[in-house]
Scaffold this motif. Structure first.
Motif, PDB file in Angstrom:
ATOM      1  N   ASN A  65      17.324 -68.212 -26.235  1.00 60.41           N
ATOM      2  CA  ASN A  65      17.953 -68.621 -24.974  1.00 60.41           C
ATOM      3  C   ASN A  65      17.266 -67.958 -23.782  1.00 60.41           C
ATOM      4  OD1 ASN A  65      19.829 -70.227 -26.264  1.00 60.41           O
ATOM      5  ND2 ASN A  65      21.430 -68.670 -26.289  1.00 60.41           N
ATOM      6  N   GLU A  66      16.949 -66.674 -23.915  1.00 62.66           N
ATOM      7  CA  GLU A  66      16.279 -65.968 -22.818  1.00 62.66           C
ATOM      8  C   GLU A  66      14.900 -66.557 -22.538  1.00 62.66           C
ATOM      9  OE1 GLU A  66      16.137 -61.775 -23.341  1.00 62.66           O
ATOM     10  OE2 GLU A  66      18.314 -61.561 -23.465  1.00 62.66           O
ATOM     11  N   TYR A  67      14.178 -66.902 -23.587  1.00 62.15           N
ATOM     12  CA  TYR A  67      12.856 -67.518 -23.391  1.00 62.15           C
ATOM     13  C   TYR A  67      13.002 -68.852 -22.665  1.00 62.15           C
ATOM     14  CZ  TYR A  67       9.784 -64.345 -25.999  1.00 62.15           C
ATOM     15  OH  TYR A  67       9.036 -63.262 -26.384  1.00 62.15           O
ATOM     16  N   LEU A  68      14.004 -69.650 -23.047  1.00 63.58           N
ATOM     17  CA  LEU A  68      14.231 -70.931 -22.379  1.00 63.58           C
ATOM     18  C   LEU A  68      14.590 -70.714 -20.906  1.00 63.58           C
ATOM     19  CD1 LEU A  68      16.287 -72.768 -25.150  1.00 63.58           C
ATOM     20  CD2 LEU A  68      13.970 -73.348 -24.397  1.00 63.58           C
ATOM     21  N   GLN A  69      15.428 -69.723 -20.645  1.00 63.80           N
ATOM     22  CA  GLN A  69      15.820 -69.426 -19.267  1.00 63.80           C
ATOM     23  C   GLN A  69      14.620 -68.959 -18.443  1.00 63.80           C
ATOM     24  OE1 GLN A  69      18.821 -66.530 -20.189  1.00 63.80           O
ATOM     25  NE2 GLN A  69      20.487 -68.027 -20.281  1.00 63.80           N
ATOM     26  N   THR A  70      13.803 -68.078 -19.035  1.00 67.61           N
ATOM     27  CA  THR A  70      12.628 -67.572 -18.327  1.00 67.61           C
ATOM     28  C   THR A  70      11.614 -68.680 -18.072  1.00 67.61           C
ATOM     29  OG1 THR A  70      12.934 -65.385 -19.321  1.00 67.61           O
ATOM     30  CG2 THR A  70      10.767 -65.871 -18.403  1.00 67.61           C
ATOM     31  N   GLN A  71      11.416 -69.543 -19.061  1.00 69.72           N
ATOM     32  CA  GLN A  71      10.485 -70.660 -18.891  1.00 69.72           C
ATOM     33  C   GLN A  71      10.933 -71.575 -17.759  1.00 69.72           C
ATOM     34  OE1 GLN A  71      10.453 -72.432 -22.787  1.00 69.72           O
ATOM     35  NE2 GLN A  71       9.110 -70.860 -23.662  1.00 69.72           N
ATOM     36  N   GLU A  72      12.227 -71.855 -17.691  1.00 73.12           N
ATOM     37  CA  GLU A  72      12.742 -72.730 -16.645  1.00 73.12           C
ATOM     38  C   GLU A  72      12.621 -72.053 -15.281  1.00 73.12           C
ATOM     39  OE1 GLU A  72      14.834 -76.304 -15.260  1.00 73.12           O
ATOM     40  OE2 GLU A  72      13.367 -75.708 -16.790  1.00 73.12           O
ATOM     41  N   ALA A  73      12.902 -70.764 -15.228  1.00 67.98           N
ATOM     42  CA  ALA A  73      12.770 -70.043 -13.969  1.00 67.98           C
ATOM     43  C   ALA A  73      11.318 -70.042 -13.504  1.00 67.98           C
ATOM     44  CB  ALA A  73      13.275 -68.609 -14.129  1.00 67.98           C
ATOM     45  N   THR A  74      10.383 -69.848 -14.425  1.00 64.54           N
ATOM     46  CA  THR A  74       8.960 -69.865 -14.083  1.00 64.54           C
ATOM     47  C   THR A  74       8.554 -71.237 -13.565  1.00 64.54           C
ATOM     48  OG1 THR A  74       8.496 -68.176 -15.754  1.00 64.54           O
ATOM     49  CG2 THR A  74       6.632 -69.492 -14.968  1.00 64.54           C
ATOM     50  N   ARG A  75       9.051 -72.281 -14.223  1.00 63.99           N
ATOM     51  CA  ARG A  75       8.720 -73.648 -13.802  1.00 63.99           C
ATOM     52  C   ARG A  75       9.165 -73.916 -12.379  1.00 63.99           C
ATOM     53  NH1 ARG A  75      10.851 -78.786 -13.540  1.00 63.99           N
ATOM     54  NH2 ARG A  75      12.961 -78.085 -14.050  1.00 63.99           N
ATOM     55  N   LEU A  76      10.281 -73.301 -11.978  1.00 64.65           N
ATOM     56  CA  LEU A  76      10.834 -73.526 -10.644  1.00 64.65           C
ATOM     57  C   LEU A  76      10.483 -72.392  -9.673  1.00 64.65           C
ATOM     58  CD1 LEU A  76      14.326 -74.864 -11.760  1.00 64.65           C
ATOM     59  CD2 LEU A  76      12.418 -76.201 -10.861  1.00 64.65           C
TER      60      LEU A  76
ATOM     61  N   ASP B   1       9.980 -56.672  -8.655  1.00 62.39           N
ATOM     62  CA  ASP B   1      10.084 -55.263  -9.067  1.00 62.39           C
ATOM     63  C   ASP B   1      11.288 -54.594  -8.408  1.00 62.39           C
ATOM     64  OD1 ASP B   1       7.835 -55.551 -10.611  1.00 62.39           O
ATOM     65  OD2 ASP B   1       6.470 -54.675  -9.138  1.00 62.39           O
ATOM     66  N   SER B   2      11.558 -54.964  -7.161  1.00 58.04           N
ATOM     67  CA  SER B   2      12.711 -54.375  -6.472  1.00 58.04           C
ATOM     68  C   SER B   2      14.022 -54.841  -7.112  1.00 58.04           C
ATOM     69  CB  SER B   2      12.691 -54.733  -4.986  1.00 58.04           C
ATOM     70  OG  SER B   2      12.733 -56.136  -4.803  1.00 58.04           O
ATOM     71  N   ASP B   3      14.058 -56.099  -7.587  1.00 55.75           N
ATOM     72  CA  ASP B   3      15.235 -56.594  -8.311  1.00 55.75           C
ATOM     73  C   ASP B   3      15.482 -55.759  -9.559  1.00 55.75           C
ATOM     74  OD1 ASP B   3      15.676 -58.698  -6.529  1.00 55.75           O
ATOM     75  OD2 ASP B   3      14.438 -60.101  -7.674  1.00 55.75           O
ATOM     76  N   VAL B   4      14.412 -55.515 -10.297  1.00 54.66           N
ATOM     77  CA  VAL B   4      14.521 -54.749 -11.543  1.00 54.66           C
ATOM     78  C   VAL B   4      14.952 -53.320 -11.249  1.00 54.66           C
ATOM     79  CG1 VAL B   4      13.245 -53.843 -13.525  1.00 54.66           C
ATOM     80  CG2 VAL B   4      12.824 -56.180 -12.740  1.00 54.66           C
TER      81      VAL B   4
ATOM     82  N   ILE C 258      16.001 -57.487 -18.928  1.00 52.27           N
ATOM     83  CA  ILE C 258      16.547 -57.364 -17.573  1.00 52.27           C
ATOM     84  C   ILE C 258      15.968 -58.446 -16.667  1.00 52.27           C
ATOM     85  CG2 ILE C 258      16.580 -55.881 -15.528  1.00 52.27           C
ATOM     86  CD1 ILE C 258      16.727 -53.479 -17.431  1.00 52.27           C
ATOM     87  N   ARG C 259      14.665 -58.677 -16.751  1.00 53.58           N
ATOM     88  CA  ARG C 259      14.030 -59.703 -15.913  1.00 53.58           C
ATOM     89  C   ARG C 259      14.576 -61.091 -16.228  1.00 53.58           C
ATOM     90  NH1 ARG C 259       9.156 -56.787 -17.243  1.00 53.58           N
ATOM     91  NH2 ARG C 259       8.522 -55.470 -15.468  1.00 53.58           N
ATOM     92  N   ALA C 260      14.779 -61.372 -17.512  1.00 54.01           N
ATOM     93  CA  ALA C 260      15.310 -62.680 -17.899  1.00 54.01           C
ATOM     94  C   ALA C 260      16.697 -62.901 -17.305  1.00 54.01           C
ATOM     95  CB  ALA C 260      15.354 -62.797 -19.423  1.00 54.01           C
ATOM     96  N   GLU C 261      17.519 -61.865 -17.353  1.00 48.10           N
ATOM     97  CA  GLU C 261      18.876 -61.974 -16.821  1.00 48.10           C
ATOM     98  C   GLU C 261      18.857 -62.184 -15.307  1.00 48.10           C
ATOM     99  OE1 GLU C 261      22.245 -58.691 -16.217  1.00 48.10           O
ATOM    100  OE2 GLU C 261      21.916 -59.162 -18.332  1.00 48.10           O
ATOM    101  N   ILE C 262      18.000 -61.444 -14.620  1.00 41.77           N
ATOM    102  CA  ILE C 262      17.916 -61.558 -13.160  1.00 41.77           C
ATOM    103  C   ILE C 262      17.413 -62.938 -12.752  1.00 41.77           C
ATOM    104  CG2 ILE C 262      16.721 -60.717 -11.097  1.00 41.77           C
ATOM    105  CD1 ILE C 262      16.623 -57.953 -12.468  1.00 41.77           C
TER     106      ILE C 262
ATOM    107  N   ILE D  66      20.371 -70.036 -11.268  1.00 40.69           N
ATOM    108  CA  ILE D  66      21.673 -70.707 -11.239  1.00 40.69           C
ATOM    109  C   ILE D  66      22.217 -70.734  -9.817  1.00 40.69           C
ATOM    110  CG2 ILE D  66      24.076 -70.517 -11.995  1.00 40.69           C
ATOM    111  CD1 ILE D  66      22.076 -71.621 -14.086  1.00 40.69           C
ATOM    112  N   ARG D  67      22.112 -69.616  -9.116  1.00 44.34           N
ATOM    113  CA  ARG D  67      22.623 -69.557  -7.746  1.00 44.34           C
ATOM    114  C   ARG D  67      21.881 -70.533  -6.842  1.00 44.34           C
ATOM    115  NH1 ARG D  67      27.619 -67.431  -7.621  1.00 44.34           N
ATOM    116  NH2 ARG D  67      27.738 -65.555  -8.910  1.00 44.34           N
ATOM    117  N   ARG D  68      20.571 -70.577  -6.971  1.00 42.99           N
ATOM    118  CA  ARG D  68      19.779 -71.424  -6.080  1.00 42.99           C
ATOM    119  C   ARG D  68      19.917 -72.910  -6.417  1.00 42.99           C
ATOM    120  NH1 ARG D  68      13.941 -68.216  -5.659  1.00 42.99           N
ATOM    121  NH2 ARG D  68      14.787 -66.224  -4.933  1.00 42.99           N
TER     122      ARG D  68
END
Length: 428
Positions: A88-99, A105-108, A144-148, A154-156
Motif C-alpha cells: 500500500n505504501e509503495y502504491l501511495q508513494t508511486q501515485e504521489a510521485t506521479r502527481l 526534508d523539512s517535512d520529515v 515516514i516519507r510515504a505517510e507524509i 489526499i489534502r491537495r
C-alpha cells in the motif's frame, strides 16, 4: 630471543590470525545473507520491487515500536500483513510521485520532532531509538516519507472536492440534540481491509494474532500506526467522539457493554475487520459533573465525646431553621469549632477527593454526610451550585468533522482503486 619465546610469539600470532579469519568469514556470511535478501523478491508493485530485506527491515520496525513479544513465530504470523502494508505504501508513494507530491526534508524533520515530543523521547531520541534497536534508519525514514506524501496528496487532490451542505450540518446538529443525555464514546480502532473472500481468513487470523499481542501489553496506538488501513492510523487509530449511528452497526452493538480501556474482539463488518478500543465515555451534550462549581461552608465539631447523635440532631435542627449558609454558621457557633465557616466558591475537580465525594451529588442548600475530623466530625453545606453547560458544536466545527469523515472514506476508496488497477505480484 630464545626458542621458547619464539614458540610463544608464533602461537599468539597463529591464534590471532585464526580469530581474524573466523570473524572475516562470519562478516562475509552476514554480508552474503543480506545481499541475498536484497536480491530475493517479496513482492512486485508495478515497476518497483519489495525485497525480502525490505520486509525484514519493516518487521524489525514494527516489533520495536509496538512492544511486541519478538519471536520467529510472531514474525511469520505478521509478515503477510506487514507486506500488504508495504505494498500500500509503495502504491501511495508511486501515485504521489506521479502527481509531483513530495515529502520534503523539512517535512520529515518536523514529523520526527513530533514523534520525539509525543513519546517523550527528548531531542535526539529518534536516532537513539534507531540505534538501540538496530533498525534500518532509511527504512524508517521511507515509512515516514510515504505517510507524509500520501497525506499531502489526499489534502491537495480530494479536499477541494469535499463539500458539506448546510442541510447536512442541520441534520447532524439535530441528531446530536436528539441524542442529548445518551452515551457518547471516544473510540480508537485498528482496521484491516478485506476486499475479497480469498484473503478474509488470512486477514482475520492476523487481526486475532495482533489482538492477543495488544492484550498482552503491545502498544495499541503503535499497532494501529503500523497496521491499520484507515487514515486514523496516523494518530494511533483515534477516531474521536462518536454517537450511535456514526460507526457500523456491528461496532455500535458492542459499545454499551465496554468500559474505558476495554479492547474488543475482532469485529467483522462489510468493509473489513476491526479491533476497537474504548478510550472514554460520556453523555452527549451533558457536562462532566466535575466541571460544576460549588460555594461551600463547613461545620466542624472537634470533639463531641459520646454525644455524637445529639450534636448531629442540633446540626440538623439548625439547618432546618437556617435561611442560608451564613445563618447556619451563626446558629451553630455555640457548639462548633472556630475553624467552621465559608470556604468560598470552588470547582469540584479542585476539591480534595474525600470532600469531593461528599458533595458531588449534594444540591444547593443541603448538607453532606458527616465526615471524620480528628475526634469529631466535619459537615459540608452547599451554599450554591452552578452546573457547567454544554452547548451544541458550532456549525464550522460540524462542517469540519463531517468533511474529515468524508475525506477519510474517499482516501480509502482512492487506495482501493490504486490496488485494483496496479500490477501486484506477491512472491512470498
Amino acid at each position: 630471543l630464545n626458542w621458547v619465546k619464539i614458540y610463544y610469539i608464533r602461537s599468539v600470532l597463529g591464534v590471532a590470525l585464526l580469530l581474524a579469519a573466523t570473524i572475516g568469514l562470519l562478516l562475509s556470511a552476514q554480508i552474503s545473507v543480506r545481499a541475498q535478501d536484497i536480491l530475493r523478491i517479496a513482492a512486485v508493485v508495478n515497476d518497483d520491487v519489495i525485497s525480502i530485506y525490505d520486509l525484514s527491515a519493516r518487521i524489525n520496525i514494527v516489533v520495536a515500536s509496538s512492544n511486541l513479544k519478538d519471536a520467529p513465530e510472531l514474525r511469520r504470523q505478521i509478515a503477510p500483513q506487514v507486506l500488504r502494508t508495504l505494498v500500500n505504501e509503495y502504491l501511495q508513494t508511486q501515485e504521489a510521485t506521479r502527481l509531483n507530491v513530495v515529502a520534503t526534508d523539512s517535512d520529515v524533520e518536523f514529523t520526527i520532532n513530533q514523534i520525539e515530543q509525543k513519546r517523550g523521547m527528548g531531542e535526539g531520541g529518534f536516532n537513539n531509538f534507531v540505534r538501540a534497536n538496530q533498525l534500518d534508519r532509511e527504512a524508517l525514514l521511507a515509512q515516514i516519507r510515504a505517510e507524509i506524501s500520501w497525506t499531502k496528496l489526499i489534502r491537495r487532490r480530494l479536499s477541494s472536492a469535499i463539500s458539506v451542505g448546510e442541510d447536512e450540518i442541520d441534520e447532524a446538529l439535530a441528531r446530536l440534540e436528539g441524542n442529548r443525555g445518551q452515551p457518547e464514546y471516544r473510540v480508537a480502532e485498528i482496521f484491516f481491509s478485506i476486499e475479497s473472500t480469498s484473503q478474509e481468513r488470512e486477514v482475520i487470523d492476523t487481526a486475532e494474532n495482533l489482538l492477543r499481542q495488544v492484550r498482552q501489553g503491545a502498544a495499541f496506538p503503535e499497532i494501529a500506526r503500523q497496521f491499520s488501513q484507515n487514515a486514523t492510523s496516523a494518530v494511533g487509530g483515534d477516531i474521536g467522539w462518536v454517537i450511535p449511528g456514526q460507526l457500523p452497526a456491528e461496532i455500535d452493538a458492542i459499545m454499551p457493554a465496554m468500559a474505558p480501556g476495554d479492547i474488543s474482539d475482532v469485529v467483522r463488518t462489510l468493509d473489513g475487520a476491526h479491533i476497537i478500543k474504548l478510550i472514554d465515555r460520556r453523555t452527549v451534550l451533558t457536562a462532566n459533573p466535575l466541571d460544576a462549581r460549588v460555594h461551600l461552608a463547613q461545620l466542624i465539631v472537634e470533639d463531641f465525646g459520646a454525644n455524637s447523635e445529639n450534636v448531629l440532631d442540633q446540626i440538623r435542627q439548625s439547618h432546618a431553621e437556617s435561611k442560608n449558609c451564613a445563618d447556619m454558621i451563626r446558629r451553630t457557633a455555640n457548639f462548633t469549632s472556630s475553624q467552621s465557616g465559608e470556604l468560598g466558591e470552588l470547582g469540584l475537580r479542585d476539591i480534595p477527593l474525600d470532600l469531593r465525594k461528599a458533595v458531588i451529588n449534594v444540591q444547593a442548600g443541603n448538607l453532606s454526610v458527616p465526615l471524620p475530623f480528628g475526634r469529631g466530625l466535619r459537615i459540608l453545606m452547599v451554599c450554591s451550585r452552578v452546573e457547567a453547560e454544554v452547548e451544541l458544536p458550532t456549525r464550522e466545527t460540524m462542517r469540519r468533522d463531517i468533511g474529515n469523515r468524508r475525506l477519510e472514506l474517499q482516501a480509502r476508496r482512492y487506495l482501493r482503486d490504486l490496488r485494483r488497477s496496479a500490477f501486484v505480484d506477491f512472491r512470498v
